[in-house]
Design a protein around this motif. Structure first.
Motif, PDB file in Angstrom:
ATOM      1  N   ASN A   1      61.693 -10.813 -10.714  1.00  0.00           N
ATOM      2  CA  ASN A   1      62.003 -11.520 -11.942  1.00  0.00           C
ATOM      3  C   ASN A   1      60.918 -12.499 -12.344  1.00  0.00           C
ATOM      4  OD1 ASN A   1      64.366 -10.138 -12.010  1.00  0.00           O
ATOM      5  ND2 ASN A   1      65.645 -11.827 -11.383  1.00  0.00           N
ATOM      6  N   GLY A   2      59.724 -12.311 -11.835  1.00  0.00           N
ATOM      7  CA  GLY A   2      58.632 -13.194 -12.204  1.00  0.00           C
ATOM      8  C   GLY A   2      58.656 -14.523 -11.494  1.00  0.00           C
ATOM      9  N   LEU A   3      59.360 -14.613 -10.387  1.00  0.00           N
ATOM     10  CA  LEU A   3      59.426 -15.854  -9.619  1.00  0.00           C
ATOM     11  C   LEU A   3      58.565 -15.743  -8.366  1.00  0.00           C
ATOM     12  CD1 LEU A   3      63.236 -16.635  -9.793  1.00  0.00           C
ATOM     13  CD2 LEU A   3      61.390 -17.804 -10.989  1.00  0.00           C
ATOM     14  N   PRO A   4      58.079 -16.861  -7.851  1.00  0.00           N
ATOM     15  CA  PRO A   4      57.363 -16.823  -6.577  1.00  0.00           C
ATOM     16  C   PRO A   4      58.286 -16.370  -5.449  1.00  0.00           C
ATOM     17  CG  PRO A   4      57.021 -18.922  -7.692  1.00  0.00           C
ATOM     18  CD  PRO A   4      58.097 -18.200  -8.437  1.00  0.00           C
ATOM     19  N   VAL A   5      57.702 -15.757  -4.437  1.00  0.00           N
ATOM     20  CA  VAL A   5      58.448 -15.296  -3.263  1.00  0.00           C
ATOM     21  C   VAL A   5      57.892 -16.008  -2.038  1.00  0.00           C
ATOM     22  CG1 VAL A   5      58.967 -13.304  -1.803  1.00  0.00           C
ATOM     23  CG2 VAL A   5      58.911 -13.052  -4.277  1.00  0.00           C
ATOM     24  N   LEU A   6      58.802 -16.619  -1.250  1.00  0.00           N
ATOM     25  CA  LEU A   6      58.413 -17.306  -0.024  1.00  0.00           C
ATOM     26  C   LEU A   6      59.067 -16.579   1.144  1.00  0.00           C
ATOM     27  CD1 LEU A   6      58.885 -19.430  -2.454  1.00  0.00           C
ATOM     28  CD2 LEU A   6      58.327 -21.077  -0.706  1.00  0.00           C
ATOM     29  N   VAL A   7      58.258 -16.131   2.106  1.00  0.00           N
ATOM     30  CA  VAL A   7      58.759 -15.358   3.229  1.00  0.00           C
ATOM     31  C   VAL A   7      58.370 -16.055   4.525  1.00  0.00           C
ATOM     32  CG1 VAL A   7      58.660 -13.140   4.416  1.00  0.00           C
ATOM     33  CG2 VAL A   7      58.569 -13.228   1.920  1.00  0.00           C
ATOM     34  N   ALA A   8      59.384 -16.377   5.329  1.00  0.00           N
ATOM     35  CA  ALA A   8      59.149 -17.043   6.613  1.00  0.00           C
ATOM     36  C   ALA A   8      59.473 -16.077   7.743  1.00  0.00           C
ATOM     37  CB  ALA A   8      60.021 -18.283   6.727  1.00  0.00           C
ATOM     38  N   ASN A   9      58.581 -15.995   8.724  1.00  0.00           N
ATOM     39  CA  ASN A   9      58.799 -15.136   9.870  1.00  0.00           C
ATOM     40  C   ASN A   9      58.337 -15.863  11.125  1.00  0.00           C
ATOM     41  OD1 ASN A   9      59.541 -12.942  11.378  1.00  0.00           O
ATOM     42  ND2 ASN A   9      57.820 -11.665  10.745  1.00  0.00           N
ATOM     43  N   ARG A  10      59.049 -15.644  12.194  1.00  0.00           N
ATOM     44  CA  ARG A  10      58.692 -16.254  13.478  1.00  0.00           C
ATOM     45  C   ARG A  10      57.447 -15.607  14.047  1.00  0.00           C
ATOM     46  NH1 ARG A  10      63.996 -16.100  17.104  1.00  0.00           N
ATOM     47  NH2 ARG A  10      62.550 -17.012  18.572  1.00  0.00           N
ATOM     48  N   THR A  11      56.826 -16.312  14.984  1.00  0.00           N
ATOM     49  CA  THR A  11      55.686 -15.765  15.700  1.00  0.00           C
ATOM     50  C   THR A  11      55.851 -16.060  17.184  1.00  0.00           C
ATOM     51  OG1 THR A  11      53.277 -15.651  15.793  1.00  0.00           O
ATOM     52  CG2 THR A  11      54.228 -17.818  15.431  1.00  0.00           C
ATOM     53  N   GLY A  12      55.223 -15.253  18.006  1.00  0.00           N
ATOM     54  CA  GLY A  12      55.283 -15.462  19.449  1.00  0.00           C
ATOM     55  C   GLY A  12      56.223 -14.490  20.145  1.00  0.00           C
ATOM     56  N   PHE A  13      56.444 -14.737  21.415  1.00  0.00           N
ATOM     57  CA  PHE A  13      57.277 -13.862  22.238  1.00  0.00           C
ATOM     58  C   PHE A  13      58.482 -14.629  22.741  1.00  0.00           C
ATOM     59  CE2 PHE A  13      58.513 -12.024  26.316  1.00  0.00           C
ATOM     60  CZ  PHE A  13      58.695 -10.707  25.953  1.00  0.00           C
ATOM     61  N   GLU A  14      59.647 -14.004  22.670  1.00  0.00           N
ATOM     62  CA  GLU A  14      60.860 -14.605  23.201  1.00  0.00           C
ATOM     63  C   GLU A  14      61.413 -13.665  24.268  1.00  0.00           C
ATOM     64  OE1 GLU A  14      65.345 -15.439  21.697  1.00  0.00           O
ATOM     65  OE2 GLU A  14      63.743 -16.196  20.420  1.00  0.00           O
ATOM     66  N   PRO A  15      61.446 -14.133  25.528  1.00  0.00           N
ATOM     67  CA  PRO A  15      61.956 -13.260  26.598  1.00  0.00           C
ATOM     68  C   PRO A  15      63.451 -13.013  26.429  1.00  0.00           C
ATOM     69  CG  PRO A  15      61.425 -15.439  27.457  1.00  0.00           C
ATOM     70  CD  PRO A  15      61.008 -15.426  26.025  1.00  0.00           C
ATOM     71  N   GLY A  16      63.911 -11.875  26.967  1.00  0.00           N
ATOM     72  CA  GLY A  16      65.325 -11.541  26.919  1.00  0.00           C
ATOM     73  C   GLY A  16      66.138 -12.490  27.779  1.00  0.00           C
ATOM     74  N   PRO A  17      67.431 -12.613  27.524  1.00  0.00           N
ATOM     75  CA  PRO A  17      68.274 -13.540  28.280  1.00  0.00           C
ATOM     76  C   PRO A  17      68.360 -13.192  29.771  1.00  0.00           C
ATOM     77  CG  PRO A  17      69.598 -12.250  26.740  1.00  0.00           C
ATOM     78  CD  PRO A  17      68.162 -11.906  26.494  1.00  0.00           C
ATOM     79  N   ASP A  18      68.142 -11.941  30.108  1.00  0.00           N
ATOM     80  CA  ASP A  18      68.189 -11.542  31.513  1.00  0.00           C
ATOM     81  C   ASP A  18      66.821 -11.631  32.191  1.00  0.00           C
ATOM     82  OD1 ASP A  18      66.920  -9.481  30.245  1.00  0.00           O
ATOM     83  OD2 ASP A  18      68.275  -7.909  30.944  1.00  0.00           O
ATOM     84  N   GLY A  19      65.812 -12.065  31.435  1.00  0.00           N
ATOM     85  CA  GLY A  19      64.465 -12.204  31.988  1.00  0.00           C
ATOM     86  C   GLY A  19      63.642 -10.930  31.927  1.00  0.00           C
TER      87      GLY A  19
END
Length: 86
Positions: A1-19
């Motif tokens: 619609n002619g509006l700016p778009v802002l996109v946020a995304n994480r970076t890095g590694f996140e280990p699983g809860p079980d390691g």
């Protein structure tokens, strides 16, 4: 619609809860202007804060030369209120 778009995304590694295993986040957050042009991009592999001045008058100019809402087909909207199985 002619509006700016802002996109946020994480970076890095996140280990699983079980390691074991985990998730690698891609980063690459960005801000685009009203015609899809990049105004700012974050890196893939490090945390960053993007600060961008948005020109909302430019969005108004884009809407005047490309009037999205004027050309919409409201007669085709009726099916949007239905569920897929209806």
């Amino acid at each position: 619609n002619g509006l700016p778009v802002l996109v946020a995304n994480r970076t890095g590694f996140e280990p699983g809860p079980d390691g074991a295993g985990g998730i690698d986040f891609w980063g690459n957050s960005f801000v685009c202007g009203p015609q899809g042009e990049y105004l700012a991009r974050a890196d893939r592999d490090q945390e960053q804060t993007l600060v961008v001045d948005l020109d909302m008058a430019r969005s108004e100019e884009v809407r005047r030369i490309w009037p999205y809402l004027r050309d919409r087909r409201v007669d085709a909207y009726q099916d949007l209120t239905k569920r897929y199985r209806d």
